[in-house]
Write a protein that holds these residues in place. Structure first.
Motif, PDB file in Angstrom:
ATOM      1  N   ASP A   1       8.883  54.193  24.217  1.00 58.93           N
ATOM      2  CA  ASP A   1       7.611  54.057  24.797  1.00 58.93           C
ATOM      3  C   ASP A   1       7.977  53.377  26.145  1.00 58.93           C
ATOM      4  O   ASP A   1       9.359  52.286  26.371  1.00 58.93           O
ATOM      5  CB  ASP A   1       6.583  53.080  24.686  1.00 58.93           C
ATOM      6  CG  ASP A   1       5.771  53.538  22.916  1.00 58.93           C
ATOM      7  OD1 ASP A   1       5.567  54.494  23.450  1.00 58.93           O
ATOM      8  OD2 ASP A   1       6.303  52.656  21.830  1.00 58.93           O
ATOM      9  N   PRO A   2       6.890  53.154  27.822  1.00 56.33           N
ATOM     10  CA  PRO A   2       7.629  52.781  29.142  1.00 56.33           C
ATOM     11  C   PRO A   2       7.823  51.494  28.974  1.00 56.33           C
ATOM     12  O   PRO A   2       8.502  51.218  29.514  1.00 56.33           O
ATOM     13  CB  PRO A   2       6.628  53.844  29.606  1.00 56.33           C
ATOM     14  CG  PRO A   2       6.453  54.785  29.048  1.00 56.33           C
ATOM     15  CD  PRO A   2       6.213  54.631  27.038  1.00 56.33           C
ATOM     16  N   TRP A   3       7.167  50.557  28.270  1.00 55.44           N
ATOM     17  CA  TRP A   3       7.419  49.460  28.834  1.00 55.44           C
ATOM     18  C   TRP A   3       8.949  48.652  28.117  1.00 55.44           C
ATOM     19  O   TRP A   3       8.720  48.184  28.382  1.00 55.44           O
ATOM     20  CB  TRP A   3       5.538  48.650  28.082  1.00 55.44           C
ATOM     21  CG  TRP A   3       6.324  48.273  26.254  1.00 55.44           C
ATOM     22  CD1 TRP A   3       5.458  49.963  25.794  1.00 55.44           C
ATOM     23  CD2 TRP A   3       6.560  47.523  25.407  1.00 55.44           C
ATOM     24  NE1 TRP A   3       5.802  49.021  24.079  1.00 55.44           N
ATOM     25  CE2 TRP A   3       6.548  47.723  24.346  1.00 55.44           C
ATOM     26  CE3 TRP A   3       7.145  46.148  25.785  1.00 55.44           C
ATOM     27  CZ2 TRP A   3       6.976  47.381  22.974  1.00 55.44           C
ATOM     28  CZ3 TRP A   3       7.225  45.408  25.230  1.00 55.44           C
ATOM     29  CH2 TRP A   3       7.009  45.881  23.754  1.00 55.44           C
ATOM     30  N   GLN A   4       8.889  49.363  26.624  1.00 54.30           N
ATOM     31  CA  GLN A   4       9.789  49.332  26.125  1.00 54.30           C
ATOM     32  C   GLN A   4      11.074  49.045  27.329  1.00 54.30           C
ATOM     33  O   GLN A   4      12.154  48.294  26.633  1.00 54.30           O
ATOM     34  CB  GLN A   4       9.957  50.517  24.579  1.00 54.30           C
ATOM     35  CG  GLN A   4       9.019  49.803  23.900  1.00 54.30           C
ATOM     36  CD  GLN A   4       9.111  50.342  23.225  1.00 54.30           C
ATOM     37  OE1 GLN A   4       9.279  51.390  22.543  1.00 54.30           O
ATOM     38  NE2 GLN A   4       9.267  49.799  21.301  1.00 54.30           N
TER      39      GLN A   4
ATOM     40  N   VAL B   1      -8.758  54.825  26.869  1.00 55.51           N
ATOM     41  CA  VAL B   1      -8.482  53.497  26.758  1.00 55.51           C
ATOM     42  C   VAL B   1      -7.361  52.302  27.509  1.00 55.51           C
ATOM     43  O   VAL B   1      -7.633  52.030  28.539  1.00 55.51           O
ATOM     44  CB  VAL B   1      -9.581  52.848  26.333  1.00 55.51           C
ATOM     45  CG1 VAL B   1     -10.488  53.738  25.361  1.00 55.51           C
ATOM     46  CG2 VAL B   1      -7.858  53.161  24.946  1.00 55.51           C
ATOM     47  N   GLY B   2      -5.954  53.590  27.220  1.00 52.08           N
ATOM     48  CA  GLY B   2      -5.124  52.378  27.871  1.00 52.08           C
ATOM     49  C   GLY B   2      -4.408  51.413  26.628  1.00 52.08           C
ATOM     50  O   GLY B   2      -4.842  51.223  25.743  1.00 52.08           O
TER      51      GLY B   2
ATOM     52  N   MET C   1       1.243  43.956  23.496  1.00 56.65           N
ATOM     53  CA  MET C   1       0.092  42.453  23.844  1.00 56.65           C
ATOM     54  C   MET C   1       0.567  41.584  22.658  1.00 56.65           C
ATOM     55  O   MET C   1      -0.087  39.966  23.758  1.00 56.65           O
ATOM     56  CB  MET C   1      -1.261  43.314  23.105  1.00 56.65           C
ATOM     57  CG  MET C   1      -1.551  44.664  23.839  1.00 56.65           C
ATOM     58  SD  MET C   1      -1.809  44.399  25.357  1.00 56.65           S
ATOM     59  CE  MET C   1      -3.135  43.381  25.677  1.00 56.65           C
ATOM     60  N   ALA C   2       1.135  41.417  22.255  1.00 53.99           N
ATOM     61  CA  ALA C   2       2.055  39.737  21.405  1.00 53.99           C
ATOM     62  C   ALA C   2       3.055  39.588  22.814  1.00 53.99           C
ATOM     63  O   ALA C   2       2.960  38.363  22.464  1.00 53.99           O
ATOM     64  CB  ALA C   2       2.618  39.931  20.393  1.00 53.99           C
ATOM     65  N   TYR C   3       3.665  40.006  23.103  1.00 55.26           N
ATOM     66  CA  TYR C   3       4.580  39.262  24.082  1.00 55.26           C
ATOM     67  C   TYR C   3       3.112  39.089  25.581  1.00 55.26           C
ATOM     68  O   TYR C   3       3.749  38.133  25.915  1.00 55.26           O
ATOM     69  CB  TYR C   3       5.576  40.408  24.741  1.00 55.26           C
ATOM     70  CG  TYR C   3       5.976  40.120  26.525  1.00 55.26           C
ATOM     71  CD1 TYR C   3       7.148  38.805  26.731  1.00 55.26           C
ATOM     72  CD2 TYR C   3       5.624  40.567  27.590  1.00 55.26           C
ATOM     73  CE1 TYR C   3       7.755  38.758  27.498  1.00 55.26           C
ATOM     74  CE2 TYR C   3       5.941  39.967  28.301  1.00 55.26           C
ATOM     75  CZ  TYR C   3       6.519  39.455  28.914  1.00 55.26           C
ATOM     76  OH  TYR C   3       7.204  38.568  30.213  1.00 55.26           O
ATOM     77  N   LEU C   4       2.451  39.896  25.772  1.00 57.13           N
ATOM     78  CA  LEU C   4       2.130  39.242  27.375  1.00 57.13           C
ATOM     79  C   LEU C   4       1.143  37.740  26.748  1.00 57.13           C
ATOM     80  O   LEU C   4       0.797  36.737  27.737  1.00 57.13           O
ATOM     81  CB  LEU C   4       0.579  40.058  26.959  1.00 57.13           C
ATOM     82  CG  LEU C   4       1.319  41.599  27.524  1.00 57.13           C
ATOM     83  CD1 LEU C   4       0.744  42.399  28.458  1.00 57.13           C
ATOM     84  CD2 LEU C   4       2.211  41.143  28.776  1.00 57.13           C
ATOM     85  N   TYR C   5       0.607  38.058  25.340  1.00 57.91           N
ATOM     86  CA  TYR C   5      -0.191  36.965  25.234  1.00 57.91           C
ATOM     87  C   TYR C   5       0.746  35.328  24.606  1.00 57.91           C
ATOM     88  O   TYR C   5       0.664  34.335  25.279  1.00 57.91           O
ATOM     89  CB  TYR C   5      -0.572  36.847  23.982  1.00 57.91           C
ATOM     90  CG  TYR C   5      -2.561  37.698  23.966  1.00 57.91           C
ATOM     91  CD1 TYR C   5      -3.394  36.515  24.714  1.00 57.91           C
ATOM     92  CD2 TYR C   5      -2.470  38.536  24.271  1.00 57.91           C
ATOM     93  CE1 TYR C   5      -4.360  37.041  25.212  1.00 57.91           C
ATOM     94  CE2 TYR C   5      -3.714  39.153  24.120  1.00 57.91           C
ATOM     95  CZ  TYR C   5      -4.767  38.489  24.516  1.00 57.91           C
ATOM     96  OH  TYR C   5      -6.027  39.353  25.109  1.00 57.91           O
ATOM     97  N   ALA C   6       2.105  35.834  24.761  1.00 59.77           N
ATOM     98  CA  ALA C   6       3.627  34.433  24.740  1.00 59.77           C
ATOM     99  C   ALA C   6       3.899  34.323  25.673  1.00 59.77           C
ATOM    100  O   ALA C   6       4.009  32.893  25.920  1.00 59.77           O
ATOM    101  CB  ALA C   6       4.401  35.439  23.769  1.00 59.77           C
ATOM    102  N   ALA C   7       4.019  35.374  26.803  1.00 61.49           N
ATOM    103  CA  ALA C   7       4.080  34.679  28.052  1.00 61.49           C
ATOM    104  C   ALA C   7       2.831  33.775  28.811  1.00 61.49           C
ATOM    105  O   ALA C   7       3.857  32.900  29.917  1.00 61.49           O
ATOM    106  CB  ALA C   7       4.587  36.098  28.545  1.00 61.49           C
TER     107      ALA C   7
ATOM    108  N   HIS D   1       4.200  47.878  32.832  1.00 63.87           N
ATOM    109  CA  HIS D   1       4.059  46.352  32.417  1.00 63.87           C
ATOM    110  C   HIS D   1       3.428  45.426  31.558  1.00 63.87           C
ATOM    111  O   HIS D   1       2.969  44.796  30.779  1.00 63.87           O
ATOM    112  CB  HIS D   1       4.813  45.692  33.402  1.00 63.87           C
ATOM    113  CG  HIS D   1       5.910  44.556  32.901  1.00 63.87           C
ATOM    114  ND1 HIS D   1       6.755  44.463  31.243  1.00 63.87           N
ATOM    115  CD2 HIS D   1       5.333  43.356  32.687  1.00 63.87           C
ATOM    116  CE1 HIS D   1       6.698  43.104  31.567  1.00 63.87           C
ATOM    117  NE2 HIS D   1       6.183  42.701  32.490  1.00 63.87           N
ATOM    118  N   LEU D   2       2.044  45.792  32.102  1.00 60.14           N
ATOM    119  CA  LEU D   2       1.094  44.270  31.548  1.00 60.14           C
ATOM    120  C   LEU D   2      -0.455  45.504  30.646  1.00 60.14           C
ATOM    121  O   LEU D   2      -0.942  44.965  31.098  1.00 60.14           O
ATOM    122  CB  LEU D   2       0.054  44.274  33.109  1.00 60.14           C
ATOM    123  CG  LEU D   2       0.671  43.602  34.287  1.00 60.14           C
ATOM    124  CD1 LEU D   2       0.069  43.587  35.311  1.00 60.14           C
ATOM    125  CD2 LEU D   2       1.099  41.915  33.174  1.00 60.14           C
ATOM    126  N   ALA D   3      -0.301  46.927  30.627  1.00 60.48           N
ATOM    127  CA  ALA D   3      -0.459  47.659  29.264  1.00 60.48           C
ATOM    128  C   ALA D   3      -1.526  47.845  29.903  1.00 60.48           C
ATOM    129  O   ALA D   3      -2.435  48.297  28.802  1.00 60.48           O
ATOM    130  CB  ALA D   3      -0.467  46.397  27.974  1.00 60.48           C
TER     131      ALA D   3
END
Length: 376
Positions: free
Chosen positions: A159-162, A230-231, A248-254, A326-328
């Motif tokens: 996945d590109p975000w990875q 939907v993305g 999403m877990a990373y974004l909420y942790a950040a 990166h921001l999903a």
């Protein structure tokens, strides 16, 4: 060679209002922009009729909000310009200086010249939001898995975000990218005002606006409906797909360390979707990315005005693209499709404007021949 006398009653004095030269300049600008007016209003009328068949009536609420936003940015730019001019010229009477600057006839002529394009810009965004919110009426969100697969094919099974995470996966970097992603909003207001009123090549102005309108209606409307998705940030809560739970877990942790601005917006969009809200800024769609589309449009248009600013917007487009992943918000292929679509519309718009100019030139030549009186 005969000339019109200065005493002729047809030549208005300098204090009688708009001169014939002013009227001629306005007429030429309006005539040159007719393809933008006609194509925009035709497409919007067609889509309004389509929405009304589903019981969705157009409203002026979104246009009113959008006009207020434009007015707000006009006032901000006015305050900025007045401050700069006073500091630069240090007039004895600032009030008289500003009155002369902002109430001069040439300025009002320029404002009048730009009003039709401003009106279209005010209408197109709330109209887009209503179309975006209506996508589920025409098409189910069935394309997400295909775009996930396309992304993995391009990134060798990842996945590109990875792939981006080792470089961008730091809370402060994520927060900065989220801020830049929100600053994209400025392209829709100060950026549009620049292309309306700046003294630039008329062909660039018209090509920009025709591409701008068609991008919202064809890319953000038609293509978004045909390729309904939907993305990454929404496949979990909306479609029950857990592919991006780790992202999403990373974004909420950040967000626990540094506020990540996009998360509150994503939650707002979900809430509005659940409440069937179709107001300005509503609706959920991933493919194609309008963030990437508009950023790319600014790059290809601005570089025809300024090479330095063109380079800036080229970088801004690239940052917008990687930030959208990166921001999903988006799949990587969302930005790629947007790029190709805008390039095609830009090409088509150039040819439409050129064809219209040739038509006007031919009409002018025909009128000149018709009105020429042979010597006796």
């Amino acid at each position: 060679m005969s000339t019109i006398s200065k005493a002729s009653p047809r030549a208005p004095s300098s204090d009688t209002g708009v001169s014939y030269r002013d009227v001629g300049a306005l007429t030429r600008r309006y005539l040159g922009e007719i393809p933008i007016y006609v194509i925009s209003l035709t497409l919007m009328s067609f889509c309004i009729g389509l929405l009304m068949t589903y019981g969705i009536s157009p409203s002026l609420g979104g246009a009113l909000v959008n006009s207020q936003l434009f007015l707000m940015f006009v006032l901000i730019l006015l305050c900025y310009d007045s401050t700069v001019q006073i500091v630069r010229h240090r007039p004895k009477s600032p009030i008289s200086f500003l009155r002369e600057r902002y109430f001069a006839k040439p300025l009002w002529r320029e404002i009048a010249a730009g009003l039709p394009l401003i009106a279209i810009a005010i209408l197109v965004l709330p109209f887009f939001s209503k179309m975006k919110s209506a996508i589920p009426l025409f098409q189910d969100y069935v394309w997400d898995q295909a775009f996930i697969d396309w992304d993995r094919a391009l990134f060798f099974g990842n996945d590109p975000w990875q792939v981006l995470q080792p470089v961008l996966g730091f809370p402060i970097v994520t927060a900065f990218l989220a801020l830049l992603y929100h600053l994209w909003f400025l392209l829709l207001y100060p950026g549009v005002l620049f292309f309306v009123f700046a003294r630039i090549d008329s062909r660039v102005r018209r090509q920009f606006f025709l591409t701008y309108v068609l991008s919202w209606l064809l890319i953000g409307g038609l293509m978004a409906t045909l390729l309904a998705s939907v993305g990454p940030c929404f496949v979990g809560p909306m479609l029950g797909n857990s592919t991006f739970d780790a992202q999403m877990a990373y974004l909420y942790a950040a967000n626990e360390e540094v506020p990540i601005m996009v998360l509150s917006v994503q939650e707002m969009l979900l809430e509005r979707y659940a409440n069937a809200d179709s107001g300005l800024g509503s609706g959920i769609t991933a493919m194609p990315s309008m963030h990437c589309a508009i950023a790319f449009l600014y790059w290809i248009a601005v570089r025809r005005v300024s090479s330095k600013w063109g380079a800036f917007f080229g970088v801004f487009f690239f940052i917008t693209w990687i930030s959208s992943v990166h921001l999903a918000y988006h799949y990587a292929v969302d930005g790629l499709v947007s790029l190709l679509a805008v390039a095609a519309i830009w090409w088509a718009s150039q040819r439409i404007i050129a064809a219209w100019d040739r038509f006007l030139e031919a009409r002018a030549q025909a009128d000149l021949r018709t009105n020429t009186v042979p010597a006796e």
